[in-house]
Design a protein around this motif. Structure first.
Motif, mmCIF file in Angstrom:
data_model
loop_
_atom_site.group_PDB
_atom_site.id
_atom_site.type_symbol
_atom_site.label_atom_id
_atom_site.label_comp_id
_atom_site.label_asym_id
_atom_site.label_seq_id
_atom_site.Cartn_x
_atom_site.Cartn_y
_atom_site.Cartn_z
ATOM 1 N N UNK A 242 0.825 -1.205 0.000
ATOM 2 C CA UNK A 242 0.000 0.000 0.000
ATOM 3 C C UNK A 242 0.856 1.250 0.000
ATOM 4 N N UNK A 243 0.203 2.385 -0.159
ATOM 5 C CA UNK A 243 0.923 3.662 -0.209
ATOM 6 C C UNK A 243 1.376 4.075 1.183
ATOM 7 N N UNK B 180 -9.532 10.990 -0.504
ATOM 8 C CA UNK B 180 -10.496 10.756 0.571
ATOM 9 C C UNK B 180 -11.178 9.403 0.450
ATOM 10 N N UNK B 181 -11.003 8.727 -0.676
ATOM 11 C CA UNK B 181 -11.484 7.348 -0.768
ATOM 12 C C UNK B 181 -10.640 6.419 0.091
ATOM 13 N N UNK B 182 -9.492 6.894 0.559
ATOM 14 C CA UNK B 182 -8.606 6.099 1.408
ATOM 15 C C UNK B 182 -8.737 6.456 2.883
ATOM 16 N N UNK B 183 -9.737 7.267 3.221
ATOM 17 C CA UNK B 183 -9.851 7.759 4.596
ATOM 18 C C UNK B 183 -9.922 6.626 5.620
ATOM 19 N N UNK B 184 -10.507 5.499 5.256
ATOM 20 C CA UNK B 184 -10.643 4.381 6.195
ATOM 21 C C UNK B 184 -9.506 3.372 6.069
ATOM 22 N N UNK B 185 -8.539 3.610 5.178
ATOM 23 C CA UNK B 185 -7.410 2.686 5.052
ATOM 24 C C UNK B 185 -6.532 2.752 6.300
ATOM 25 N N UNK B 186 -5.887 1.646 6.596
ATOM 26 C CA UNK B 186 -4.862 1.599 7.641
ATOM 27 C C UNK B 186 -3.512 1.435 6.940
#
Length: 383
Positions: free
Chosen positions: A229-230, A236-242
């Protein structure tokens, strides 16, 4: 053998006109500290080091500083490949000279797959670096006329590696690709139109660990294939990514475990919602007011200077959305020539377009009462 897998740094990224170089420098300081503590045998960076082919000066200086601290300061080798955002020639400049210092860069595609050999108590580990390359480039460099897509191109490159890899020797492959079944997000640049850039996991079979770049969500693809991952959230589509980097351990038989390690960013990327009054009321209790925010406002009435009001409480609001508004171009309530509609009908159509619902009878009568009062005061107001 221990190694760290990371990818998609996107140095030089701009998010809603905000340059993220300082945020990237902050998180990379945390990354260098992780390398210092973990003492890996090498670091694998699987592409998209820069955000664009001609990166800004600050991004180049940042990469130079980080690699110097890891390779020269800590004595940890780095294997790095170009991704689809990078310029292969720029990234690979002086790569043959840098190899002697422990920095192994695969920028441009080579007919002979680049290989770096590391050793531990159980013997050698061959690390292969496959930079991203468009199918026409693979066709030209490898001389295979029948390569007509990303799947065939990557399979041909991996076949070359597999054909030269000795039996019984452990292996790691770095690649930058969109593996079918992976979960993408808005901040990734598509490799091709219509999903034709996706490749099957079978293309990359036969390696003990495949360190992938391109998709920004950390995920495992078929056992040995992993996306780190980055480094940061870039939409903001990644706001819930860890977000994390992977610290991998390879056993004597080639089996691998990979522990995700989260690095705390300077500012998180979050979404919050509520009416303007609710959002502002919660601000004093919010300990992360400096985060980059998208605010979803639930107010139905127009608000003047909404961004200024929000930034008094949250200085890094980047975007405001009004979810009850209709999508642009979805015009409801207007049929035929609008010049033949009454003011009441025009207002009803406007209300429907903005509010996403029909004007009630009481609301229509209230509008007509106000309009009649205005016309009495100024008969030419609609002229």
């Amino acid at each position: 053998m221990r190694f760290i897998h990371t990818a998609d740094w996107h140095l030089g990224r701009i998010l809603f006109n905000v340059h993220l170089t300082e945020d990237q420098a902050y998180i990379l300081d945390r990354f260098v500290e992780l390398v210092r503590e973990a003492r890996p045998d090498f670091v694998a960076i699987a592409g998209d080091v820069y955000d664009r082919a001609v990166p800004p000066r600050e991004a180049v200086e940042l990469l130079d500083d980080v690699l110097e601290r890891i390779v020269l300061g800590l004595g940890v080798p780095v294997v790095l490949i170009a991704g689809n955002h990078d310029s292969p020639e720029r990234l690979g400049f002086a790569s043959r000279l840098l190899t002697g210092q422990g920095l192994h860069v695969a920028g441009t595609l080579s007919p002979e797959p680049p290989k770096v050999v590391f050793h531990d108590a159980h013997g050698p580990v061959h690390v292969y670096a496959l930079p991203y390359a468009e199918p026409p480039v693979v066709r030209e460099r490898l001389g295979f006329e029948d390569i007509d897509g990303h799947e065939a191109a990557l399979r041909a490159l991996a076949d070359r590696v597999r054909s030269g890899h000795p039996d019984g020797v452990r292996s790691v492959l770095l690649a930058h690709a969109f593996v079918a079944g992976g979960e993408g997000c808005e901040s990734e640049r598509p490799l091709s139109i219509g999903g034709a850039g996706a490749v099957s996991p079978e293309c990359l079979a036969g390696f003990d660990y495949v360190a992938l770049g391109h998709l920004h969500r950390p995920q495992v693809m078929g056992g040995t294939l992993r996306y780190s991952g980055s480094l940061l959230k870039y939409s903001f589509s990644e706001a819930e990514h860890h977000k994390a980097v992977l610290v991998a351990e390879m056993a004597a038989d080639g089996s691998c475990t990979a522990e995700p390690v989260s690095l705390a960013p300077r500012r998180d990327l979050r979404r919050i919602e509520g009416t303007l009054a609710e959002v502002l009321a919660r601000a004093p209790e919010d300990t992360a007011r400096e985060d980059y925010l998208m605010v979803s406002l639930l107010d139905r009435e127009p608000i003047l200077n909404v961004m200024d009001k929000l930034r008094e409480a949250y200085p890094n609001v980047l975007h405001v959305e009004r979810p009850w508004s209709l999508a642009a171009g979805d015009v409801r309530g207007v049929t035929g020539d609008h010049r033949r509609l009454s003011e009441s009908d025009l207002f009803a159509a406007f209300f429907s377009q903005v509010a996403g619902e029909e004007l009630t009878g009481d609301q229509r009568r209230a509008f007509e009462t106000v309009l009649e009062d205005l016309l009495r005061r100024d008969p030419d107001i609609l002229a």
